[in-house]
Design a protein around this motif. Structure first.
Motif, PDB file in Angstrom:
ATOM      1  N   PRO A  36      -0.181  -6.639   7.983  1.00 23.76           N
ATOM      2  CA  PRO A  36      -1.312  -5.944   7.354  1.00 23.76           C
ATOM      3  C   PRO A  36      -1.943  -6.768   6.227  1.00 23.76           C
ATOM      4  O   PRO A  36      -1.263  -7.095   5.242  1.00 23.76           O
ATOM      5  CB  PRO A  36      -0.662  -4.668   6.802  1.00 23.76           C
ATOM      6  CG  PRO A  36       0.744  -5.076   6.515  1.00 23.76           C
ATOM      7  CD  PRO A  36       1.116  -6.088   7.553  1.00 23.76           C
ATOM      8  N   ASP A  38      -3.529  -5.774   3.932  1.00 26.03           N
ATOM      9  CA  ASP A  38      -3.375  -5.000   2.701  1.00 26.03           C
ATOM     10  C   ASP A  38      -2.214  -5.528   1.859  1.00 26.03           C
ATOM     11  O   ASP A  38      -2.154  -5.277   0.653  1.00 26.03           O
ATOM     12  CB  ASP A  38      -3.109  -3.527   3.035  1.00 26.03           C
ATOM     13  CG  ASP A  38      -3.916  -3.042   4.220  1.00 26.03           C
ATOM     14  OD1 ASP A  38      -4.936  -2.376   4.025  1.00 26.03           O
ATOM     15  OD2 ASP A  38      -3.506  -3.348   5.365  1.00 26.03           O
ATOM     16  N   VAL A  59       3.411   0.239   3.120  1.00 27.86           N
ATOM     17  CA  VAL A  59       1.994   0.513   2.895  1.00 27.86           C
ATOM     18  C   VAL A  59       1.796   2.017   3.056  1.00 27.86           C
ATOM     19  O   VAL A  59       2.181   2.589   4.079  1.00 27.86           O
ATOM     20  CB  VAL A  59       1.107  -0.261   3.889  1.00 27.86           C
ATOM     21  CG1 VAL A  59      -0.366  -0.082   3.528  1.00 27.86           C
ATOM     22  CG2 VAL A  59       1.485  -1.737   3.922  1.00 27.86           C
ATOM     23  N   ARG A  61      -0.616   5.759   1.728  1.00 33.41           N
ATOM     24  CA  ARG A  61      -1.783   6.364   1.086  1.00 33.41           C
ATOM     25  C   ARG A  61      -1.330   7.046  -0.192  1.00 33.41           C
ATOM     26  O   ARG A  61      -0.469   7.931  -0.140  1.00 33.41           O
ATOM     27  CB  ARG A  61      -2.442   7.382   2.023  1.00 33.41           C
ATOM     28  CG  ARG A  61      -3.142   6.777   3.209  1.00 33.41           C
ATOM     29  CD  ARG A  61      -3.773   7.837   4.098  1.00 33.41           C
ATOM     30  NE  ARG A  61      -4.730   8.675   3.373  1.00 33.41           N
ATOM     31  CZ  ARG A  61      -5.574   9.522   3.969  1.00 33.41           C
ATOM     32  NH1 ARG A  61      -5.575   9.624   5.294  1.00 33.41           N
ATOM     33  NH2 ARG A  61      -6.396  10.245   3.254  1.00 33.41           N
ATOM     34  N   PRO A  99      -6.240  -4.038   9.201  1.00 34.59           N
ATOM     35  CA  PRO A  99      -5.779  -3.464   7.928  1.00 34.59           C
ATOM     36  C   PRO A  99      -5.431  -1.991   8.065  1.00 34.59           C
ATOM     37  O   PRO A  99      -6.057  -1.240   8.817  1.00 34.59           O
ATOM     38  CB  PRO A  99      -6.980  -3.681   6.990  1.00 34.59           C
ATOM     39  CG  PRO A  99      -7.744  -4.806   7.598  1.00 34.59           C
ATOM     40  CD  PRO A  99      -7.567  -4.669   9.084  1.00 34.59           C
ATOM     41  N   VAL A 101      -5.946   0.164   5.846  1.00 33.28           N
ATOM     42  CA  VAL A 101      -6.997   1.010   5.269  1.00 33.28           C
ATOM     43  C   VAL A 101      -7.783   1.687   6.379  1.00 33.28           C
ATOM     44  O   VAL A 101      -8.335   2.780   6.194  1.00 33.28           O
ATOM     45  CB  VAL A 101      -7.946   0.187   4.367  1.00 33.28           C
ATOM     46  CG1 VAL A 101      -7.222  -0.342   3.151  1.00 33.28           C
ATOM     47  CG2 VAL A 101      -8.609  -0.949   5.143  1.00 33.28           C
ATOM     48  N   LYS A 255     -12.238   4.165   6.478  1.00 34.62           N
ATOM     49  CA  LYS A 255     -11.407   3.484   5.489  1.00 34.62           C
ATOM     50  C   LYS A 255     -10.798   4.516   4.537  1.00 34.62           C
ATOM     51  O   LYS A 255     -11.335   5.609   4.357  1.00 34.62           O
ATOM     52  CB  LYS A 255     -12.221   2.464   4.678  1.00 34.62           C
ATOM     53  CG  LYS A 255     -12.754   1.308   5.489  1.00 34.62           C
ATOM     54  CD  LYS A 255     -13.516   0.318   4.607  1.00 34.62           C
ATOM     55  CE  LYS A 255     -12.603  -0.392   3.644  1.00 34.62           C
ATOM     56  NZ  LYS A 255     -13.302  -1.450   2.866  1.00 34.62           N
ATOM     57  N   LYS A 257      -7.921   4.562   0.857  1.00 39.89           N
ATOM     58  CA  LYS A 257      -7.228   3.746  -0.141  1.00 39.89           C
ATOM     59  C   LYS A 257      -5.752   3.701   0.186  1.00 39.89           C
ATOM     60  O   LYS A 257      -5.142   4.708   0.522  1.00 39.89           O
ATOM     61  CB  LYS A 257      -7.436   4.337  -1.537  1.00 39.89           C
ATOM     62  CG  LYS A 257      -6.823   3.494  -2.647  1.00 39.89           C
ATOM     63  CD  LYS A 257      -7.083   4.109  -4.017  1.00 39.89           C
ATOM     64  CE  LYS A 257      -6.448   3.256  -5.111  1.00 39.89           C
ATOM     65  NZ  LYS A 257      -6.668   3.843  -6.462  1.00 39.89           N
ATOM     66  N   VAL A 258      -5.163   2.501   0.095  1.00 37.15           N
ATOM     67  CA  VAL A 258      -3.727   2.344   0.345  1.00 37.15           C
ATOM     68  C   VAL A 258      -3.104   1.541  -0.785  1.00 37.15           C
ATOM     69  O   VAL A 258      -3.798   0.799  -1.501  1.00 37.15           O
ATOM     70  CB  VAL A 258      -3.448   1.648   1.694  1.00 37.15           C
ATOM     71  CG1 VAL A 258      -3.982   2.458   2.852  1.00 37.15           C
ATOM     72  CG2 VAL A 258      -4.000   0.229   1.711  1.00 37.15           C
ATOM     73  N   GLU A 259      -1.810   1.692  -0.952  1.00 34.50           N
ATOM     74  CA  GLU A 259      -1.014   0.917  -1.892  1.00 34.50           C
ATOM     75  C   GLU A 259       0.098   0.217  -1.114  1.00 34.50           C
ATOM     76  O   GLU A 259       0.543   0.689  -0.068  1.00 34.50           O
ATOM     77  CB  GLU A 259      -0.398   1.821  -2.966  1.00 34.50           C
ATOM     78  CG  GLU A 259      -1.402   2.559  -3.825  1.00 34.50           C
ATOM     79  CD  GLU A 259      -2.111   1.655  -4.835  1.00 34.50           C
ATOM     80  OE1 GLU A 259      -1.642   0.511  -5.013  1.00 34.50           O
ATOM     81  OE2 GLU A 259      -3.116   2.100  -5.412  1.00 34.50           O
ATOM     82  N   THR A 260       0.537  -0.932  -1.642  1.00 33.03           N
ATOM     83  CA  THR A 260       1.597  -1.691  -0.977  1.00 33.03           C
ATOM     84  C   THR A 260       2.683  -2.056  -1.976  1.00 33.03           C
ATOM     85  O   THR A 260       2.413  -2.241  -3.168  1.00 33.03           O
ATOM     86  CB  THR A 260       1.048  -2.981  -0.340  1.00 33.03           C
ATOM     87  OG1 THR A 260       0.426  -3.783  -1.353  1.00 33.03           O
ATOM     88  CG2 THR A 260       0.032  -2.668   0.734  1.00 33.03           C
TER      89      THR A 260
END
Length: 799
Positions: A36, A38, A59, A61, A99, A101, A255, A257-260
């Motif tokens: 990914p 991301d 990864v 949300r 991705p 996202v 799309k 928002k995501v965090e990793t």
């Protein structure tokens, strides 16, 4: 400008070694890896000294943390080795999959969530274990099966049982890395040409995005572009369609928002049996192969196994000792033998740890047998099947029981990875890490038993932490029973699972620390609780977790609910948890004064309402009330309050005299009064004789006896009067009546222990009755009795 496509299997030591060697020879100026984009910002942490695989790129949300995807990596994963090579050489490296996202915006992966998250590249068979469906013939494989498991399809064509064995022999055990990737590409190209394309928009979009990033690298001027992807995708990246066609596939994607972040992973979670789509059967075995490849083999044969040897089975003899006894030391052997020797050393060490015989002669014989089996099967070196057969035959003496232990601890393993302190974490994760360090409570993948002494400050804090996490839905510790009667002891089974990382992220909505999050969550549960029992259980959890700021609010709800509730059954369900709280509250240094008034009201209302609630019960309702009576009786007994005991015993006496009472409840009440000393043996015998009289219907009498005797046959064995009453009652029953109530009697006697049933059976067989078992004065030998009295007096300390 050249593009080099390396089709790999996601977790394979031979493939990882071949890729590393090829990259050294190629010296590319950019590396693109299926994964990914991301997570590109997380890549530099791979070379951090504290980073120890297995780990997983997570990864998720942030608004819906349950929608998350894991991308696991082991040290023997080709992607990991490729990324590590690029970072150490200063070569740009990027992920190039579609991705998340976009994928998580449409819920892809959300339905599976953290549990079903796929590995780096998804669940395609070429990227996974390649072994599913191995029992079916190649000719019967459908198109969907081939898409899901292309390696398994090729393996069956080649005469192998599954793709795991085929890939291991052709790739993982391969000594030369030259041309291996060309062969993989050729095989996948032929397979994709023969099979019609599956209508899978997501797969088409993923491959389109990979090609998009390859074109972006070309436009940036990179001359030697290395691309690492799942073997199935390799042909789609060689013959690229026009950029316009790929742009059309990717147009209009949603799309979010995501965090990793990175999280520790385990070998058990890399295994195919865990449900991981790209899993393998034997992570521990593959780790062993990788370590042998890294050592070059010969060094390992001389006994320098190091940390890897200690990790597998822990601590019997060292490798040097076993090798020297077996005649292997000071001899440089070929790599194949080194792999065999080192593996069987681990097996022997594990067996010795379990006090099983595993001599040096056994190791030598097992090595020879494994190599002979490989030769008979025309294989270059023994694989895991050969080692397993040799191990079971020689070291396990044909038994498959020790093989289960070897499978769990060596072939799969439970190694837990580590991540650097600099890894981005949500505040709740950071707070937990501080608790772990302060309380010296390590998060291990293997189960560890703890017996906490709640009188000690550190142990009490550990207990509070585990209870708070359990309240938040993170069962890091599971309560277990402890030996002894001390209320200050608390037993736990503690084992960390990778998915707890996602649960911590989900719990982050309640607060930034474990304390504040548990407090906020408990308050919310108090507001949402339906019914008195759920509130009392919540109070127990709050007190065990030491959340005083929440207790007042929960108690207010409890008092309100208890005042309005008229259901005696619910009142009875609510009492036992509160009794447990009052019993252990002082040991845990918690203030329980607010609970006492609630318990007073519950006991009073139960005693007033129980006789009416027990009237006219059917069998099912009587069984439910019977269970509640036992629970309340236990709760009142541990409270050790004379007023509670007196009120409760009075209502039990009232129940035994109640005319319209179900026999089960009446018999249970009589038994409880007998156990507490309120009824004498003669009184219990009188009531039993009355209940079993001819005036009582046989089903009612059988139910009364069930309530009176259920759970223990000792009373029947030691009280000959009760025995005779029951014996006489059964003898006088007509045959048809006896047949009808036999299931009730069998259910009662089935609750007795095996030893009790055996003694009862022997007594019935011998025909012993009151007349033959009673002892009269004329049968007593006074001289022999007097000879024993001095010894008894000395034991009792009586002069």
């Amino acid at each position: 400008m050249t593009i080099h496509i390396f089709g790999i299997r996601h977790h394979g030591p031979g493939c990882a070694r071949s890729l590393r060697h090829t990259l050294h020879s190629l010296n590319p100026d950019i590396l693109l890896v299926e994964g990914p984009p991301d997570g590109d910002s997380m890549l530099p942490l791979i070379t951090h000294p504290q980073m120890q695989p297995p780990v997983a790129l997570l990864v998720y949300r942030p608004d819906q943390p349950q929608q998350a995807v894991y991308y696991p990596f082991a040290v023997f994963s080709p992607e990991w080795q490729g990324i590590e090579y690029a970072l150490t050489q200063g070569i740009p490296v990027r992920f190039m999959d579609l991705p998340l996202v976009h994928q998580l915006a449409e819920g892809a992966g959300g339905a599976e969530g953290a549990e079903g998250a796929e590995g780096a590249g998804g669940a395609e068979g070429a990227e996974g274990a390649g072994g599913a469906g191995g029992a079916e013939g190649a000719g019967g494989a459908g198109e969907d099966e081939i898409h899901d498991d292309p390696l398994g399809y090729l393996a069956r064509i080649a005469g192998y049982s599954d793709g795991e064995r085929w890939w291991e022999q052709l790739v993982e055990h391969r000594q030369e890395s030259k041309d291996v990737f060309e062969a993989i590409l050729e095989a996948m190209t032929a397979l994709r040409q023969e099979i019609p394309a599956r209508d899978d928009p997501r797969e088409a979009q993923r491959e389109a995005y990979m090609r998009k990033l390859i074109r972006a690298a070309q436009n940036e001027g990179f001359q030697r572009i290395a691309v690492v992807c799942g073997a199935w995708h390799a042909p789609a990246l060689v013959d690229m369609p026009s950029a316009k066609a790929d742009h059309a596939l990717l147009k209009g994607l949603a799309k979010t928002k995501v965090e990793t972040t990175w999280i520790p992973w385990t070998y058990g979670r890399l295994a195919f049996k865990s449900g991981y789509g790209a899993g393998i059967e034997s992570p521990g075995w593959y780790s062993h192969l990788w370590d042998c490849y890294q050592d070059g083999g010969a060094e390992g044969a001389e006994g320098a196994e190091g940390a890897e040897g200690a990790e597998g089975a822990g601590g019997a003899e060292g490798d040097d000792s076993i090798l020297s006894q077996g005649g292997f030391s000071h001899i440089r052997v070929r790599q194949e033998s080194a792999i065999a020797i080192r593996w069987l050393i681990k097996v022997a060490r594990l067996l010795r740890q379990e006090d099983l015989d595993a001599s040096s002669a056994h190791i030598i014989e097992a090595v020879r047998l494994a190599e002979s089996l490989a030769a008979l099967r025309d294989r270059a070196m023994p694989g895991l099947p050969e080692f397993n057969e040799a191990t079971q035959t020689v070291l396990c003496f044909g038994s498959d029981v020790p093989m289960g232990l070897i499978q769990e601890q060596l072939i799969v393993g439970e190694r837990l990875g580590e991540i650097p302190d600099e890894t981005p974490m949500v505040p709740l994760q950071q707070d937990l890490q501080q608790h772990i360090k302060r309380l010296r409570l390590p998060a291990n993948a293997t189960e560890k038993q703890y017996e906490l002494d709640l009188r000690k400050t550190n142990d009490l804090a550990r207990s509070h932490l585990l209870h708070r996490l359990d309240l938040l839905g993170i069962p890091w510790g599971i309560r277990r029973s402890t030996k002894g009667k001390g209320t200050f002891k608390e037993g736990w089974r503690v084992q960390w699972h990778p998915e707890f990382a996602v649960k911590l992220i989900e719990a982050g909505i309640w607060g930034t620390t474990i304390d504040t999050a548990a407090t906020a969550y408990a308050r919310n549960q108090a507001q949402q609780a339906q019914g008195l029992p759920s509130l009392t259980q919540l109070i127990e959890k709050v007190l065990l977790a030491n959340l005083p700021d929440t207790l007042a609010e929960v108690m207010h709800r409890l008092q309100t609910e208890a005042t309005l509730n008229r259901d005696v059954a619910q009142l009875m369900e609510a009492l036992p948890p509160l009794a447990q709280v009052l019993r252990y509250g002082n040991v845990r240094q918690t203030d329980t004064r607010m609970i006492i008034s609630v318990v007073d009201g519950l006991v009073t209302r139960i005693c007033l309402g129980l006789p009416l609630a027990c009237a006219s019960l059917d069998d099912q309702a009587a069984r439910h009330i019977d269970q509640l009576i036992q629970q309340v009786n236990h709760g009142i007994s541990i409270l050790n309050n004379p007023e509670y005991k007196q009120s409760w015993q009075q209502v039990l006496w009232q129940l035994t005299d109640q005319s319209n009472l179900h026999g089960l409840v009446s018999g249970r009440s009589c038994r409880l009064l007998l156990d507490s000393g309120v009824f004498s043996g003669n009184e219990a015998s009188r009531r039993l004789e009355f209940a079993l009289s001819q005036a009582s219907e046989p089903p009612q009498a059988a139910a009364w006896m069930e309530g009176f005797l259920q759970g223990s046959g000792l009373l029947l064995l030691h009280d000959y009067t009760l025995w005779q009453i029951i014996d006489d009652w059964i003898i006088q029953l007509p045959g048809e009546t006896f047949t009808g109530i036999l299931p009730l009697l069998r259910r009662t006697f089935a609750t007795f222990s095996v030893a009790e049933r055996r003694q009862i059976g022997e007594r019935v067989k011998q025909g012993i009755s009151v007349q033959t078992t009673g002892i009269g004065e004329e049968e007593l030998d006074c001289d022999r009795a007097n000879a024993v009295l001095p010894i008894v007096a000395q034991l009792l300390g009586v002069k």
